[in-house]
Design a protein around this motif. Sequence first.
Motif, mmCIF file in Angstrom:
data_model
loop_
_atom_site.group_PDB
_atom_site.id
_atom_site.type_symbol
_atom_site.label_atom_id
_atom_site.label_comp_id
_atom_site.label_asym_id
_atom_site.label_seq_id
_atom_site.Cartn_x
_atom_site.Cartn_y
_atom_site.Cartn_z
ATOM 1 N N ARG A 86 0.815 -1.219 0.000
ATOM 2 C CA ARG A 86 0.000 0.000 0.000
ATOM 3 C C ARG A 86 0.851 1.273 0.000
ATOM 4 O O ARG A 86 0.339 2.354 -0.266
ATOM 5 C CB ARG A 86 -0.935 0.021 1.212
ATOM 6 C CG ARG A 86 -2.038 -1.011 1.131
ATOM 7 C CD ARG A 86 -2.902 -0.966 2.383
ATOM 8 N NE ARG A 86 -3.982 -1.917 2.339
ATOM 9 C CZ ARG A 86 -5.198 -1.651 1.883
ATOM 10 N NH1 ARG A 86 -5.474 -0.454 1.421
ATOM 11 N NH2 ARG A 86 -6.130 -2.572 1.896
ATOM 12 N N LEU A 87 2.133 1.159 0.306
ATOM 13 C CA LEU A 87 3.040 2.308 0.328
ATOM 14 C C LEU A 87 3.850 2.301 -0.967
ATOM 15 O O LEU A 87 4.658 1.412 -1.199
ATOM 16 C CB LEU A 87 3.965 2.233 1.547
ATOM 17 C CG LEU A 87 4.902 3.415 1.775
ATOM 18 C CD1 LEU A 87 4.113 4.692 2.055
ATOM 19 C CD2 LEU A 87 5.853 3.115 2.923
ATOM 20 N N LEU A 91 6.096 7.367 -1.539
ATOM 21 C CA LEU A 91 5.724 7.384 -0.134
ATOM 22 C C LEU A 91 4.276 7.844 0.080
ATOM 23 O O LEU A 91 3.957 8.569 1.022
ATOM 24 C CB LEU A 91 6.694 8.231 0.702
ATOM 25 C CG LEU A 91 8.188 7.880 0.570
ATOM 26 C CD1 LEU A 91 9.015 8.706 1.532
ATOM 27 C CD2 LEU A 91 8.429 6.402 0.772
ATOM 28 N N PHE A 93 0.603 6.412 0.850
ATOM 29 C CA PHE A 93 -0.056 5.240 1.423
ATOM 30 C C PHE A 93 -1.498 5.225 0.928
ATOM 31 O O PHE A 93 -2.227 6.203 1.063
ATOM 32 C CB PHE A 93 0.000 5.322 2.950
ATOM 33 C CG PHE A 93 -0.471 4.077 3.641
ATOM 34 C CD1 PHE A 93 0.197 2.880 3.470
ATOM 35 C CD2 PHE A 93 -1.567 4.111 4.466
ATOM 36 C CE1 PHE A 93 -0.228 1.724 4.109
ATOM 37 C CE2 PHE A 93 -1.997 2.968 5.121
ATOM 38 C CZ PHE A 93 -1.324 1.774 4.938
ATOM 39 N N LYS A 119 -5.521 8.792 -0.218
ATOM 40 C CA LYS A 119 -4.080 8.735 -0.451
ATOM 41 C C LYS A 119 -3.426 9.613 0.602
ATOM 42 O O LYS A 119 -3.735 10.796 0.706
ATOM 43 C CB LYS A 119 -3.735 9.240 -1.845
ATOM 44 C CG LYS A 119 -4.300 8.378 -2.955
ATOM 45 C CD LYS A 119 -3.932 8.935 -4.311
ATOM 46 C CE LYS A 119 -4.507 8.070 -5.410
ATOM 47 N NZ LYS A 119 -4.172 8.602 -6.741
ATOM 48 N N LYS A 121 0.017 11.080 1.914
ATOM 49 C CA LYS A 121 1.419 11.344 1.596
ATOM 50 C C LYS A 121 2.218 11.358 2.888
ATOM 51 O O LYS A 121 1.915 12.103 3.820
ATOM 52 C CB LYS A 121 1.543 12.696 0.878
ATOM 53 C CG LYS A 121 2.966 13.118 0.583
ATOM 54 C CD LYS A 121 3.610 12.261 -0.459
ATOM 55 C CE LYS A 121 4.985 12.813 -0.804
ATOM 56 N NZ LYS A 121 5.850 11.811 -1.350
ATOM 57 N N ILE A 122 3.220 10.494 2.956
ATOM 58 C CA ILE A 122 4.082 10.402 4.133
ATOM 59 C C ILE A 122 5.372 11.164 3.825
ATOM 60 O O ILE A 122 6.059 10.865 2.851
ATOM 61 C CB ILE A 122 4.406 8.920 4.471
ATOM 62 C CG1 ILE A 122 3.129 8.079 4.611
ATOM 63 C CG2 ILE A 122 5.277 8.850 5.715
ATOM 64 C CD1 ILE A 122 2.216 8.471 5.741
ATOM 65 N N ARG A 129 11.945 5.132 2.533
ATOM 66 C CA ARG A 129 10.812 4.210 2.573
ATOM 67 C C ARG A 129 10.677 3.514 3.929
ATOM 68 O O ARG A 129 9.574 3.307 4.418
ATOM 69 C CB ARG A 129 10.943 3.183 1.450
ATOM 70 C CG ARG A 129 9.748 2.262 1.355
ATOM 71 C CD ARG A 129 9.861 1.336 0.140
ATOM 72 N NE ARG A 129 8.874 0.295 0.208
ATOM 73 C CZ ARG A 129 7.607 0.416 -0.157
ATOM 74 N NH1 ARG A 129 7.184 1.553 -0.636
ATOM 75 N NH2 ARG A 129 6.782 -0.597 -0.048
ATOM 76 N N ALA A 132 9.187 5.929 6.345
ATOM 77 C CA ALA A 132 7.775 6.127 5.983
ATOM 78 C C ALA A 132 6.945 4.929 6.454
ATOM 79 O O ALA A 132 5.842 5.110 6.976
ATOM 80 C CB ALA A 132 7.633 6.326 4.474
ATOM 81 N N GLY A 133 7.479 3.739 6.280
ATOM 82 C CA GLY A 133 6.783 2.528 6.738
ATOM 83 C C GLY A 133 6.569 2.552 8.242
ATOM 84 O O GLY A 133 5.506 2.156 8.737
ATOM 85 N N VAL A 136 3.732 4.954 8.975
ATOM 86 C CA VAL A 136 2.454 4.329 8.636
ATOM 87 C C VAL A 136 2.060 3.335 9.722
ATOM 88 O O VAL A 136 0.910 3.303 10.164
ATOM 89 C CB VAL A 136 2.527 3.640 7.252
ATOM 90 C CG1 VAL A 136 1.332 2.727 7.028
ATOM 91 C CG2 VAL A 136 2.617 4.669 6.140
#
Length: 141
Positions: A86-87, A91, A93, A119, A121-122, A129, A132-133, A136
């Motif tokens: 999903r990411l 970046l 999600f 959507k 945005k991270i 990444r 960002a994960g 999330v």
Amino acid sequence: MRVIAHATEDVSRVRETLDFFLSGAGVKEAAKLIEELQAEGHHGNPITILSVQLKKKAECLNFAHFVRENFSEEDVDMLREEMPERLDEDLVFHLRFDKQAAYLQQVKLTNSSDAIIAKVKIETYPKNREKAGAIVEELFG
């Protein structure tokens, strides 16, 4: 967030699905933020595209907390399992919420194309990444 109101649907009811998420995120005067676009579907049918973009950090965090607090355990498990897919590379999600459930004031994930598409945005500096994960996971997991 974006949602399509098909010709067979009442646009005001579809708008209520977005209002549900926006009010949960504490967005004031949500109705003024929702943009409405008239378009034509694949088979020439009229559709209305409703969209809204949250830009304030507090509203974005409130949205994430509202979604997480209202997920079923089944949806949380599915989201954790699907998080890497999903990411995307930018970046962003990706989430899809059940439109019918939202009308009934419920937050439910779906794989249907007839959904409320969100959507998220991270932002990481520098772009990363893994970071960002982790964000999330903290927000939605």
